[in-house]
Write a protein that holds these residues in place. Structure first.
Motif, PDB file in Angstrom:
ATOM      1  N   GLU A 163       0.828  -1.203   0.000  1.00 21.63           N
ATOM      2  CA  GLU A 163       0.000   0.000   0.000  1.00 21.63           C
ATOM      3  C   GLU A 163       0.868   1.261   0.000  1.00 21.63           C
ATOM      4  OE1 GLU A 163      -3.431   1.532   2.905  1.00 21.63           O
ATOM      5  OE2 GLU A 163      -3.390  -0.643   2.575  1.00 21.63           O
ATOM      6  N   LYS A 164       1.925   1.217   0.788  1.00 15.22           N
ATOM      7  CA  LYS A 164       2.838   2.347   0.854  1.00 15.22           C
ATOM      8  C   LYS A 164       3.480   2.597  -0.516  1.00 15.22           C
ATOM      9  CE  LYS A 164       5.886   4.327   4.181  1.00 15.22           C
ATOM     10  NZ  LYS A 164       7.142   4.120   4.886  1.00 15.22           N
ATOM     11  N   VAL A 165       3.803   1.514  -1.190  1.00 16.22           N
ATOM     12  CA  VAL A 165       4.379   1.619  -2.531  1.00 16.22           C
ATOM     13  C   VAL A 165       3.379   2.309  -3.467  1.00 16.22           C
ATOM     14  CG1 VAL A 165       5.074   0.290  -4.565  1.00 16.22           C
ATOM     15  CG2 VAL A 165       5.992  -0.294  -2.310  1.00 16.22           C
ATOM     16  N   GLY A 166       2.100   1.902  -3.375  1.00 19.06           N
ATOM     17  CA  GLY A 166       1.069   2.504  -4.213  1.00 19.06           C
ATOM     18  C   GLY A 166       0.965   4.004  -3.981  1.00 19.06           C
ATOM     19  N   GLU A 167       0.987   4.405  -2.715  1.00 14.39           N
ATOM     20  CA  GLU A 167       0.912   5.842  -2.381  1.00 14.39           C
ATOM     21  C   GLU A 167       2.087   6.599  -2.963  1.00 14.39           C
ATOM     22  OE1 GLU A 167       0.902   6.971   1.718  1.00 14.39           O
ATOM     23  OE2 GLU A 167      -1.219   6.497   1.954  1.00 14.39           O
ATOM     24  N   HIS A 168       3.247   6.007  -2.822  1.00 16.69           N
ATOM     25  CA  HIS A 168       4.461   6.655  -3.306  1.00 16.69           C
ATOM     26  C   HIS A 168       4.437   6.801  -4.827  1.00 16.69           C
ATOM     27  CE1 HIS A 168       8.627   7.955  -2.949  1.00 16.69           C
ATOM     28  NE2 HIS A 168       8.932   7.169  -3.966  1.00 16.69           N
ATOM     29  N   LEU A 169       4.017   5.748  -5.522  1.00 12.97           N
ATOM     30  CA  LEU A 169       3.965   5.813  -6.982  1.00 12.97           C
ATOM     31  C   LEU A 169       2.957   6.868  -7.435  1.00 12.97           C
ATOM     32  CD1 LEU A 169       4.066   1.996  -7.914  1.00 12.97           C
ATOM     33  CD2 LEU A 169       5.971   3.632  -7.898  1.00 12.97           C
ATOM     34  N   GLY A 170       1.815   6.934  -6.736  1.00 13.33           N
ATOM     35  CA  GLY A 170       0.792   7.916  -7.072  1.00 13.33           C
ATOM     36  C   GLY A 170       1.308   9.333  -6.882  1.00 13.33           C
ATOM     37  N   MET A 171       2.252   9.481  -5.940  1.00  7.47           N
ATOM     38  CA  MET A 171       2.817  10.798  -5.688  1.00  7.47           C
ATOM     39  C   MET A 171       3.902  11.140  -6.716  1.00  7.47           C
ATOM     40  SD  MET A 171       4.552  12.308  -2.221  1.00  7.47           S
ATOM     41  CE  MET A 171       6.163  11.536  -2.285  1.00  7.47           C
ATOM     42  N   VAL A 172       4.923  10.302  -6.835  1.00  8.91           N
ATOM     43  CA  VAL A 172       6.064  10.717  -7.671  1.00  8.91           C
ATOM     44  C   VAL A 172       5.724  10.747  -9.161  1.00  8.91           C
ATOM     45  CG1 VAL A 172       7.790   9.993  -5.986  1.00  8.91           C
ATOM     46  CG2 VAL A 172       7.180   8.440  -7.822  1.00  8.91           C
ATOM     47  N   PHE A 173       4.749   9.946  -9.583  1.00 12.13           N
ATOM     48  CA  PHE A 173       4.401   9.940 -11.009  1.00 12.13           C
ATOM     49  C   PHE A 173       3.087  10.668 -11.300  1.00 12.13           C
ATOM     50  CE2 PHE A 173       7.071   6.089 -10.499  1.00 12.13           C
ATOM     51  CZ  PHE A 173       8.127   6.492 -11.297  1.00 12.13           C
ATOM     52  N   HIS A 174       2.633  11.529 -10.376  1.00  7.05           N
ATOM     53  CA  HIS A 174       1.290  12.088 -10.565  1.00  7.05           C
ATOM     54  C   HIS A 174       1.142  12.849 -11.878  1.00  7.05           C
ATOM     55  CE1 HIS A 174       1.577  16.469  -9.497  1.00  7.05           C
ATOM     56  NE2 HIS A 174       2.681  16.079  -8.907  1.00  7.05           N
ATOM     57  N   ARG A 175       2.227  13.450 -12.351  1.00 11.08           N
ATOM     58  CA  ARG A 175       2.108  14.214 -13.594  1.00 11.08           C
ATOM     59  C   ARG A 175       1.938  13.307 -14.815  1.00 11.08           C
ATOM     60  NH1 ARG A 175       5.545  19.673 -12.220  1.00 11.08           N
ATOM     61  NH2 ARG A 175       3.756  20.499 -11.099  1.00 11.08           N
ATOM     62  N   PHE A 176       2.231  12.016 -14.668  1.00 19.29           N
ATOM     63  CA  PHE A 176       2.014  11.075 -15.765  1.00 19.29           C
ATOM     64  C   PHE A 176       0.624  10.433 -15.664  1.00 19.29           C
ATOM     65  CE2 PHE A 176       6.533  11.282 -15.050  1.00 19.29           C
ATOM     66  CZ  PHE A 176       7.077  11.273 -16.323  1.00 19.29           C
ATOM     67  N   LEU A 177       0.121  10.350 -14.434  1.00 16.78           N
ATOM     68  CA  LEU A 177      -1.121   9.601 -14.188  1.00 16.78           C
ATOM     69  C   LEU A 177      -2.359  10.479 -14.272  1.00 16.78           C
ATOM     70  CD1 LEU A 177       0.118   7.660 -11.016  1.00 16.78           C
ATOM     71  CD2 LEU A 177      -0.066   6.763 -13.338  1.00 16.78           C
ATOM     72  N   ASN A 178      -2.115  11.799 -14.405  1.00 16.63           N
ATOM     73  CA  ASN A 178      -3.189  12.773 -14.340  1.00 16.63           C
ATOM     74  C   ASN A 178      -4.106  12.785 -15.551  1.00 16.63           C
ATOM     75  OD1 ASN A 178      -4.112  14.470 -12.475  1.00 16.63           O
ATOM     76  ND2 ASN A 178      -2.310  15.785 -12.487  1.00 16.63           N
ATOM     77  N   GLY A 179      -5.297  13.271 -15.360  1.00 17.55           N
ATOM     78  CA  GLY A 179      -6.182  13.565 -16.484  1.00 17.55           C
ATOM     79  C   GLY A 179      -7.081  12.399 -16.854  1.00 17.55           C
ATOM     80  N   PRO A 180      -8.094  12.703 -17.668  1.00 19.63           N
ATOM     81  CA  PRO A 180      -9.060  11.663 -18.038  1.00 19.63           C
ATOM     82  C   PRO A 180      -8.434  10.600 -18.954  1.00 19.63           C
ATOM     83  CG  PRO A 180      -9.547  13.740 -19.171  1.00 19.63           C
ATOM     84  CD  PRO A 180      -8.409  14.012 -18.241  1.00 19.63           C
ATOM     85  N   ARG A 181      -7.438  11.009 -19.753  1.00 29.04           N
ATOM     86  CA  ARG A 181      -6.769  10.006 -20.584  1.00 29.04           C
ATOM     87  C   ARG A 181      -5.265  10.062 -20.337  1.00 29.04           C
ATOM     88  NH1 ARG A 181      -8.286  10.329 -26.627  1.00 29.04           N
ATOM     89  NH2 ARG A 181      -7.007   8.470 -26.565  1.00 29.04           N
ATOM     90  N   PRO A 182      -4.860   9.532 -19.183  1.00 25.24           N
ATOM     91  CA  PRO A 182      -3.455   9.667 -18.805  1.00 25.24           C
ATOM     92  C   PRO A 182      -2.543   8.899 -19.747  1.00 25.24           C
ATOM     93  CG  PRO A 182      -4.572   8.169 -17.311  1.00 25.24           C
ATOM     94  CD  PRO A 182      -5.623   8.742 -18.214  1.00 25.24           C
ATOM     95  N   GLU A 183      -1.311   9.411 -19.877  1.00 32.96           N
ATOM     96  CA  GLU A 183      -0.366   8.737 -20.767  1.00 32.96           C
ATOM     97  C   GLU A 183       0.173   7.456 -20.149  1.00 32.96           C
ATOM     98  OE1 GLU A 183       3.511  11.117 -20.693  1.00 32.96           O
ATOM     99  OE2 GLU A 183       2.089  12.379 -19.616  1.00 32.96           O
ATOM    100  N   LEU A 184       0.022   7.362 -18.819  1.00 29.92           N
ATOM    101  CA  LEU A 184       0.521   6.176 -18.126  1.00 29.92           C
ATOM    102  C   LEU A 184      -0.514   5.725 -17.096  1.00 29.92           C
ATOM    103  CD1 LEU A 184       3.047   4.338 -17.309  1.00 29.92           C
ATOM    104  CD2 LEU A 184       3.452   6.038 -15.531  1.00 29.92           C
ATOM    105  N   GLN A 185      -0.690   4.414 -16.989  1.00 31.52           N
ATOM    106  CA  GLN A 185      -1.512   3.893 -15.900  1.00 31.52           C
ATOM    107  C   GLN A 185      -0.674   2.883 -15.129  1.00 31.52           C
ATOM    108  OE1 GLN A 185      -5.570   3.445 -16.110  1.00 31.52           O
ATOM    109  NE2 GLN A 185      -5.771   3.915 -18.281  1.00 31.52           N
ATOM    110  N   ILE A 186      -0.756   2.979 -13.806  1.00 33.72           N
ATOM    111  CA  ILE A 186      -0.043   2.021 -12.966  1.00 33.72           C
ATOM    112  C   ILE A 186      -1.090   1.227 -12.197  1.00 33.72           C
ATOM    113  CG2 ILE A 186       1.644   1.723 -11.121  1.00 33.72           C
ATOM    114  CD1 ILE A 186       2.914   4.331 -11.867  1.00 33.72           C
TER     115      ILE A 186
END
Ligand SMILES: Nc1ncnc2c1ncn2[C@@H]1O[C@H](COP(=O)(O)OP(=O)(O)O)[C@@H](O)[C@H]1O
Ligand SMILES: [Mg+2]
Length: 502
Positions: free
Chosen positions: A193-216
């Protein structure tokens, strides 16, 4: 040519790898480093799997990037296989040619990478138990995963290209854990879970938006981006993006004052607080090629003393972004957890941070006008600050309606000359000193003026926009709402809007 005498002294493999294990990667930082490689390989989907089985537990990271050829994979498994000075593609988040190995060794004793490119599949394994055997103790890379791992790589069958990184023997993570023991499994999943939180934080600029360029995906669940700036909240105050140009690329800076807690729901507030909580998450967020390296803190800056993390400034957060071409200037470390601003930039950063901290303190201390004020998109400000080559100048916005009117009504030259005099004589030093010495923050525009004066100015400006500029009344009113200082008086504009339309 004379032959020089020398001795070859390659490091003993076992001792060397054991030492590398001590670099001090946390599990979350280590996985983030693996995901960096997936992004550099242009993956669209990254699947992180945490599988619990006591001491037999494993973690895998699967991506659908471009994969590697056999030679690529060999080089990828080589320590320092890519020179730190190699010029990198813009999206490449690597630097030292070590991440894959050091991050993996820190967490696991057995690293297998399986990859596929152009339909061809390749595999290699570093196995510490094998290398540690006294009769081996050498850099022997094995051609396949451990027996029994075949099915863990089956995902590649359905893909044209991609890569799977598998960690087994997670001694550091599973120390003392037993299979079939719920408490052990809980602890393992808490790490996930901690890993998930961290990934959501450091890669947020890739995961953002309705059609993100990256999904984790983490164990089948989508990792949600964590936006430290509450950028879409109407009560967040945002400074314009500032760009500083250097020979190593463009640095982008932006300040955010987050909303007072009264303007957030409890859920919004606890989410916005971030993994370490409000006070610890204030300050600079440093991004390298859109990947977050530093999550808060004041980077050793401050005036007159170095700033520390303090409650009154907890709503101040700044975004600072530099390209990977500037790595040398920023002193980034192997773990990508440190970045130091170059000397030339420190003054500029301090000035902007100072400004954001002041506003943040006001919002924190009393709701007042600040608390009620919503961020206005495309605000027409009276002043514009421009930074080029590290020095800033302040100009009066010629497009501000009041300026437009004055220029037009006076015939132009006299007012233009006056504006130039004002611009060239802004008492920056004086203002700066007063602010530092007295902690005095400039009063809000028209704070001491009677509302009547503002209303008068608003009406004249509106009249000018309609009769001279030729805007419709509705458009002109909209324009006013996005013009300094009227954005602070929405009620006043509302009441003018209902006045007799003549
Ligand atoms: N998931 C992946 N997909 C494609 N290539 C990869 C992947 N992971 C690693 N590589 C290759 O291995 C190399 C070494 O990776 P790494 O040890 O993390 O160092 P760095 O990222 O600094 O180059 C990368 O430069 C890349 O060429
Ligand atoms: Mg890397």
């Amino acid at each position: 040519m004379p032959v020089e005498a020398y001795e070859l002294v390659p490091p003993p493999a076992h001792a060397m790898i054991e030492s590398l294990r001590g670099v001090g990667y946390s599990t979350e930082a280590a996985i983030a480093d693996i995901v960096d490689n997936s992004i550099a390989a242009r993956a669209r989907n990254v699947r992180v799997q945490f599988h619990f089985a006591g001491p037999e537990s494993w973690i895998s990271v699967t991506d659908d990037g471009i994969g590697m050829s056999d030679a690529d994979l060999r080089r990828a498994m080589t320590l320092g296989g890519t020179h730190p000075w190699t010029i990198r593609a813009e999206q490449d988040l690597g630097r030292f040619g070590l991440g894959l190995k050091t991050a993996s060794f820190a967490q696991s004793r057995c690293l297998t990478v399986a990859t596929k490119q152009a339909g061809q599949r390749f595999e290699r394994r570093w196995d510490l138990d094998y290398i540690a055997r006294p009769e081996i103790n050498d850099w022997r890379l094995l051609p396949n995963g451990r027996p029994g791992t075949e099915k863990l790589f089956e995902a590649l069958d359905g893909m044209t290209s991609g890569t799977i990184v598998l960690w087994q023997d997670l001694d550091r993570i599973t120390a003392g854990m037993l299979a079939n023991e719920p408490a052990s499994e809980d602890a393992f999943l808490a790490t996930a879970e901690k890993v998930g939180e961290h990934l959501g934080m450091v890669f947020h600029r890739f995961l953002n938006g309705p059609r993100p360029e990256l999904q984790i995906w983490l164990n089948g669940q989508r990792v949600k981006p964590w936006d430290p700036f509450l950028e879409n909240h109407p009560a967040t105050e945002v400074t314009p993006v500032e760009r500083v140009y250097s020979s190593h690329g463009v640095i982008e800076l932006q300040g955010f004052v987050l909303p007072h807690k009264d303007r957030l729901t409890e859920q919004e507030a606890s989410l916005a607080a971030g993994p370490e909580g409000w006070t610890a998450q204030q300050g600079f967020y440093v991004y390298r090629s859109r990947r977050m390296l530093v999550a808060g803190g004041w980077l050793g800056l401050g005036t007159p003393r170095v700033w520390t993390m303090e409650e009154p400034y907890k709503l101040a957060r700044l975004s600072l972004e530099f390209p990977n071409s500037a790595d040398k200037e920023w002193d980034i470390d192997v773990k990508k957890s440190i970045a130091r601003p170059p000397r030339l930039l420190r003054r500029r950063l301090t000035d902007l941070a100072d400004q954001v901290r002041s506003s943040a303190k006001q919002v924190f201390a009393h709701r007042g006008a600040y608390g009620r004020r919503a961020a206005v998109p495309d605000l027409q400000t009276a002043w514009i600050g421009r930074t080029t080559h590290g020095s800033t100048s302040y100009k009066i916005n010629r497009d501000h309606p009041a300026v437009l009117r004055a220029v037009e009504e006076s015939g132009g030259t006299a007012v233009e000359q006056l504006l130039r005099v004002v611009e060239e004589t802004v008492p920056i030093q004086r203002i700066w000193l007063d602010t530092v010495e007295n902690g005095e923050i400039q009063k809000e525009a028209f704070a001491e003026a009677a509302t009547l004066e503002v209303a008068d100015l608003a009406r004249t400006t509106l009249w000018h926009l309609v009769t001279k500029v030729g805007l419709s009344r509705a458009t002109a009113l909209e324009r006013l709402r996005r013009t300094e200082p009227f954005q602070n008086y929405p009620d006043l504009i509302d009441s003018i809007a209902t006045e007799d339309k003549q």
